[in-house]
Each structure stands twice: as C-alpha cells, then as structure tokens.
Design a protein around this motif. Structure first.
Motif, PDB file in Angstrom:
ATOM      1  N   ARG A   1     -45.595 -10.529 -46.144  1.00 34.23           N
ATOM      2  CA  ARG A   1     -46.703 -10.795 -47.048  1.00 34.23           C
ATOM      3  C   ARG A   1     -46.373 -11.848 -48.101  1.00 34.23           C
ATOM      4  NH1 ARG A   1     -50.000  -5.804 -49.477  1.00 34.23           N
ATOM      5  NH2 ARG A   1     -49.722  -4.444 -47.740  1.00 34.23           N
ATOM      6  N   SER A   2     -45.156 -12.315 -48.152  1.00 28.66           N
ATOM      7  CA  SER A   2     -44.804 -13.277 -49.193  1.00 28.66           C
ATOM      8  C   SER A   2     -45.625 -14.560 -49.062  1.00 28.66           C
ATOM      9  CB  SER A   2     -43.314 -13.593 -49.170  1.00 28.66           C
ATOM     10  OG  SER A   2     -42.953 -14.158 -47.932  1.00 28.66           O
ATOM     11  N   ASP A   7     -50.529 -18.515 -50.259  1.00 29.01           N
ATOM     12  CA  ASP A   7     -51.852 -18.887 -49.740  1.00 29.01           C
ATOM     13  C   ASP A   7     -52.945 -18.621 -50.767  1.00 29.01           C
ATOM     14  OD1 ASP A   7     -50.664 -19.635 -47.362  1.00 29.01           O
ATOM     15  OD2 ASP A   7     -51.288 -17.844 -46.267  1.00 29.01           O
ATOM     16  N   VAL A   8     -52.878 -17.477 -51.435  1.00 25.82           N
ATOM     17  CA  VAL A   8     -53.880 -17.152 -52.461  1.00 25.82           C
ATOM     18  C   VAL A   8     -53.788 -18.148 -53.602  1.00 25.82           C
ATOM     19  CG1 VAL A   8     -54.569 -15.450 -54.198  1.00 25.82           C
ATOM     20  CG2 VAL A   8     -54.071 -14.711 -51.862  1.00 25.82           C
ATOM     21  N   TRP A   9     -52.573 -18.494 -54.015  1.00 23.73           N
ATOM     22  CA  TRP A   9     -52.391 -19.473 -55.086  1.00 23.73           C
ATOM     23  C   TRP A   9     -53.012 -20.814 -54.688  1.00 23.73           C
ATOM     24  CZ3 TRP A   9     -49.651 -24.113 -55.672  1.00 23.73           C
ATOM     25  CH2 TRP A   9     -49.500 -24.565 -56.987  1.00 23.73           C
ATOM     26  N   GLU A  40     -50.905  -9.323 -62.387  1.00 17.08           N
ATOM     27  CA  GLU A  40     -50.289  -7.996 -62.304  1.00 17.08           C
ATOM     28  C   GLU A  40     -49.244  -7.899 -61.204  1.00 17.08           C
ATOM     29  OE1 GLU A  40     -53.401  -5.105 -61.836  1.00 17.08           O
ATOM     30  OE2 GLU A  40     -54.242  -5.532 -63.819  1.00 17.08           O
ATOM     31  N   HIS A  41     -49.490  -8.542 -60.081  1.00 15.00           N
ATOM     32  CA  HIS A  41     -48.595  -8.403 -58.929  1.00 15.00           C
ATOM     33  C   HIS A  41     -47.494  -9.456 -58.854  1.00 15.00           C
ATOM     34  CE1 HIS A  41     -51.809  -5.713 -57.651  1.00 15.00           C
ATOM     35  NE2 HIS A  41     -50.884  -5.138 -56.910  1.00 15.00           N
ATOM     36  N   THR A  42     -47.698 -10.601 -59.489  1.00 17.41           N
ATOM     37  CA  THR A  42     -46.703 -11.675 -59.372  1.00 17.41           C
ATOM     38  C   THR A  42     -46.117 -12.112 -60.704  1.00 17.41           C
ATOM     39  OG1 THR A  42     -48.286 -13.500 -59.596  1.00 17.41           O
ATOM     40  CG2 THR A  42     -47.932 -12.620 -57.363  1.00 17.41           C
ATOM     41  N   GLY A  43     -46.811 -11.819 -61.786  1.00 15.21           N
ATOM     42  CA  GLY A  43     -46.372 -12.319 -63.089  1.00 15.21           C
ATOM     43  C   GLY A  43     -46.789 -13.754 -63.328  1.00 15.21           C
ATOM     44  N   VAL A  44     -47.501 -14.341 -62.373  1.00  8.76           N
ATOM     45  CA  VAL A  44     -47.956 -15.730 -62.487  1.00  8.76           C
ATOM     46  C   VAL A  44     -49.357 -15.731 -63.073  1.00  8.76           C
ATOM     47  CG1 VAL A  44     -48.538 -17.842 -61.225  1.00  8.76           C
ATOM     48  CG2 VAL A  44     -46.540 -16.500 -60.553  1.00  8.76           C
ATOM     49  N   PRO A  55     -46.392 -22.191 -58.926  1.00 10.65           N
ATOM     50  CA  PRO A  55     -46.763 -21.341 -57.782  1.00 10.65           C
ATOM     51  C   PRO A  55     -45.908 -20.071 -57.781  1.00 10.65           C
ATOM     52  CG  PRO A  55     -45.406 -23.167 -57.061  1.00 10.65           C
ATOM     53  CD  PRO A  55     -45.669 -23.381 -58.520  1.00 10.65           C
ATOM     54  N   PRO A  56     -46.346 -19.066 -57.033  1.00  9.68           N
ATOM     55  CA  PRO A  56     -45.543 -17.838 -56.940  1.00  9.68           C
ATOM     56  C   PRO A  56     -44.258 -18.098 -56.170  1.00  9.68           C
ATOM     57  CG  PRO A  56     -47.359 -17.762 -55.400  1.00  9.68           C
ATOM     58  CD  PRO A  56     -47.558 -19.001 -56.228  1.00  9.68           C
ATOM     59  N   SER A  57     -43.294 -17.223 -56.348  1.00  9.00           N
ATOM     60  CA  SER A  57     -42.047 -17.349 -55.600  1.00  9.00           C
ATOM     61  C   SER A  57     -42.210 -16.712 -54.227  1.00  9.00           C
ATOM     62  CB  SER A  57     -40.907 -16.659 -56.356  1.00  9.00           C
ATOM     63  OG  SER A  57     -41.073 -15.253 -56.301  1.00  9.00           O
TER      64      SER A  57
END
Length: 127
Positions: A1-2, A7-9, A40-44, A55-57
């Motif tokens: 799922r990473s 993709d969402v970003w 909430e889920h990534t801190g981004v 972007p998320p890690s």
C-alpha cells in the motif's frame, strides 16, 4: 500500500489542490476529508504551500478508501450535470442526427453507455 500514499498525493496535487492546473470541482468538505485523513495517516500536510510541500515517504500508508467520497461526488456531477448538458448540446445533437442518417456500419459512441460502463468504478448499479 505504500504506493497508494504516493498516488493519492499525486492526484491531490494535480486535481484537488486549490489552484491546481487541472483542479476539479469538489466540495470543500470532501477536499478537507482527504487532507485530514492524509495528515492523520502520513503526517504530511497537503495544505502546506511552496518549498515546504513534500510527498509522502515510501513507508507512509493511507486507507484504501481515502478518495471514495471525492470519486462519488465526481460521478454524481457527471451523471446529474455534465452528461445531461452534453447530451442537450448542439454539437452532440448534430453528431447524433448525422450518425442516425449515416449508412455507415460503425455506430457512434454513446456517452450514456460509456458512463454506465464506468458505474463499476464507483461501486454502484444505479443509472
């Protein structure tokens, strides 16, 4: 799922961020749901501007249904606004009339059928 977080970003940056070059019409409430869930889920923080936007890690995870409310809203707009206006447009009426009188074996693309085919993507059977 990473890969989902990335993709969402990317989708957010291209289509949901206020002022994005390809910004789509979604409610502020749905945009904020995505922003809050992502934070909430990534801190981004998706609302961060300029150089601080990152972007998320690869380790970041987001729920698989994070964009469901946005997808549902977009399909409702297509179904209730965009498609009816298109079907009533002079351009489509002229095309449909020409295709109906044409002796060609090839039938014109039917936008209603195409939209119905997309129903599977939104998880509904209503049309």
């Amino acid at each position: 799922r990473s890969a989902l977080a990335t993709d969402v970003w990317t989708i957010y940056e291209r289509f949901l961020r206020r002022g994005a070059a390809l910004e789509i019409n979604v409610s502020a409430g749905n945009r904020m749901k995505v922003e809050q869930c992502f934070l909430e889920h990534t801190g981004v923080d998706l609302m961060t501007e300029g150089e601080a936007r990152k972007p998320p890690s690869a380790e970041d995870r987001v729920p698989i249904n994070i964009l469901d409310s946005v997808r549902h809203e977009v399909f409702k707009l297509l179904e209730n606004d965009v498609l009816p206006r298109f079907l009533n447009s002079d351009a489509w009426q002229a095309h449909a009339a020409a295709a109906a009188t044409s002796k060609s074996k090839r039938s014109p693309s039917n936008p209603v059928s195409m939209l119905k085919g997309l129903t599977m993507l939104r998880g509904s059977r209503r049309f």
